[in-house]
Design an enzyme around this catalytic site. Structure first.
Site, short mmCIF file in Angstrom:
data_model
loop_
_atom_site.label_atom_id
_atom_site.label_comp_id
_atom_site.label_asym_id
_atom_site.label_seq_id
_atom_site.Cartn_x
_atom_site.Cartn_y
_atom_site.Cartn_z
N GLY A 289 -33.22 6.76 -9.42
CA GLY A 289 -34.18 7.80 -9.04
C GLY A 289 -35.02 8.30 -10.19
N ALA A 290 -35.65 9.48 -10.00
CA ALA A 290 -36.66 10.00 -10.93
C ALA A 290 -37.67 8.87 -11.18
CB ALA A 290 -36.03 10.51 -12.23
N LEU A 291 -38.19 8.38 -10.07
CA LEU A 291 -38.97 7.15 -10.11
C LEU A 291 -40.30 7.30 -10.85
CD1 LEU A 291 -38.37 5.90 -6.46
CD2 LEU A 291 -37.07 5.37 -8.52
N HIS B 247 -40.61 1.55 -11.88
CA HIS B 247 -39.78 1.31 -10.69
C HIS B 247 -40.65 0.77 -9.55
CE1 HIS B 247 -37.16 4.68 -12.45
NE2 HIS B 247 -36.33 3.67 -12.36
N GLN C 223 -21.23 4.93 -14.66
CA GLN C 223 -21.87 4.25 -15.79
C GLN C 223 -22.28 5.21 -16.91
OE1 GLN C 223 -25.11 2.61 -13.25
NE2 GLN C 223 -26.42 2.99 -14.99
N GLY D 194 -35.24 -4.64 -14.01
CA GLY D 194 -36.26 -4.57 -15.06
C GLY D 194 -35.72 -5.03 -16.41
N GLN E 240 -28.42 -5.18 -19.40
CA GLN E 240 -28.01 -5.02 -18.00
C GLN E 240 -28.44 -6.25 -17.19
OE1 GLN E 240 -28.17 -1.26 -15.57
NE2 GLN E 240 -30.12 -2.12 -14.96
N SER F 159 -37.12 7.12 -16.84
CA SER F 159 -36.87 8.41 -16.17
C SER F 159 -36.57 9.48 -17.21
CB SER F 159 -35.68 8.30 -15.22
OG SER F 159 -35.90 7.26 -14.31
N ARG F 160 -36.00 9.06 -18.34
CA ARG F 160 -35.62 10.02 -19.38
C ARG F 160 -36.83 10.59 -20.13
NH1 ARG F 160 -30.84 6.69 -19.69
NH2 ARG F 160 -29.01 8.03 -19.68
#
Ligand code: AMP
Length: 283
Positions: free
Chosen positions: A31-33, A37, A61, A148, A154, A187-188
């Site tokens: 989220g916090a797209l 995204h 995580q 991504g 990841q 998002s950060r």
């Protein structure tokens, strides 16, 4: 766009569509797209009949409770953005829906991938990623899933997960989307102060500097110069390394004509940013 809060209903709906021969693309998110995204959604739309996005801030995580508590979240805004992009389904589960009492943790041998870079600085992080991605794959059963390259390690972890446990799912990697000034979208980034946001562009600058250099110094010398420059700007650098993109093993010497990757994680304003850049040496 239809929003689902329960895995049962989402699975039933998707199963019907699958039986009708529709291809399903899946984009898992926390989220916090942002536009990065949404580009994943757009790529999925080009390749699949139905696109499912999920928004779930996976507690498993986060090794750092404060980081989890501060993680930005706005489901309404996310839903509006996804709707506008033409996403078909949005899944917003509760923690109990993802991890019911019957949930059996998946175990996967990741080898060194689990303990280097993000694995070293965020112990247990990839185990959490494996748990949530496995569970989401079991619920959605997509034909294709989109990740991504911003989260490079990841990507390799998910690729390994698919190889070992989900061979029917094609994993698609999407390029890193950056702001005009080069900062990787994240998002950060909303947690940065105005000054921090400006300084944050230095990460991309340092990576570009190396990627476009004449490679006359050793990789380690470039790493040291970049760390020094970042620290002078106020960053606290966890790692800034040049590695082989296939194995993520750190390189002591350049490999002419081959691809290399710079991997970095650094704090500015108390916000942890990660980034990477793939480049070739000598062509
Ligand atoms: P997150 O919500 O941060 O877990 O990200 C969800 C997905 O979006 C992951 O596959 C990320 O790698 C991807 N993603 C996040 N930021 C970017 C970006 N700037 N460019 C490309 N993909 C991204």
């Amino acid at each position: 766009m239809k929003i689902f809060y329960y895995s049962k209903y989402l699975s039933e709906t998707l199963s019907e569509l699958r039986n009708q021969g529709k291809s399903i693309g899946f984009v898992p998110t926390m989220g916090a797209l942002h536009k990065g995204h949404l580009e994943l959604i757009k790529t999925a739309q080009q390749q699949c009949d139905i696109v499912v996005a999920s928004v779930f801030v996976n507690p498993k995580q986060f090794n750092n409770k404060e980081d989890l508590a501060k993680y930005p979240s706005d489901n309404e805004k996310d839903a509006a953005l996804l709707e506008k992009t033409g996403c078909d389904f949005l899944y917003i589960p509760s923690v109990d829906d993802i991890y019911p009492s019957t949930f059996e943790p998946v175990s996967l041998d990741l080898g060194p991938l689990a303990t280097i870079f993000e694995g070293e600085y965020r112990p247990g992080h990839f185990d959490g990623v494996i748990q949530v991605v496995s569970r989401l794959f079991d619920i959605v059963k997509p034909h294709k899933a989109y990740f991504g390259l911003k989260d490079y390690q990841q990507c390799l972890v998910v690729k390994e997960l698919a190889k070992q446990s989900f061979q029917n799912i094609e994993i698609v990697f999407c390029p890193i989307f950056r702001e005009k000034d080069g900062l990787a979208m994240s998002s950060r980034n909303v947690r940065l102060t105005k000054e921090g946001r400006q300084t944050a562009t230095e990460i991309n600058k340092q990576m570009m500097k190396i990627a476009s250099s004449d490679f006359s110094l050793l990789p380690e010398q470039y790493e040291k110069l970049a760390i020094k420059a970042l620290e002078e700007k106020g960053f606290e650098v966890e790692y800034f390394k040049i590695a082989d993109p296939n194995t993520m093993l750190v390189l002591k010497a350049w490999k002419p004509e081959e691809k290399h990757i710079i991997l970095t994680a650094a704090y500015i304003d108390g916000v942890r940013l990660i980034d990477n850049m793939i480049f070739s040496v000598g062509n």
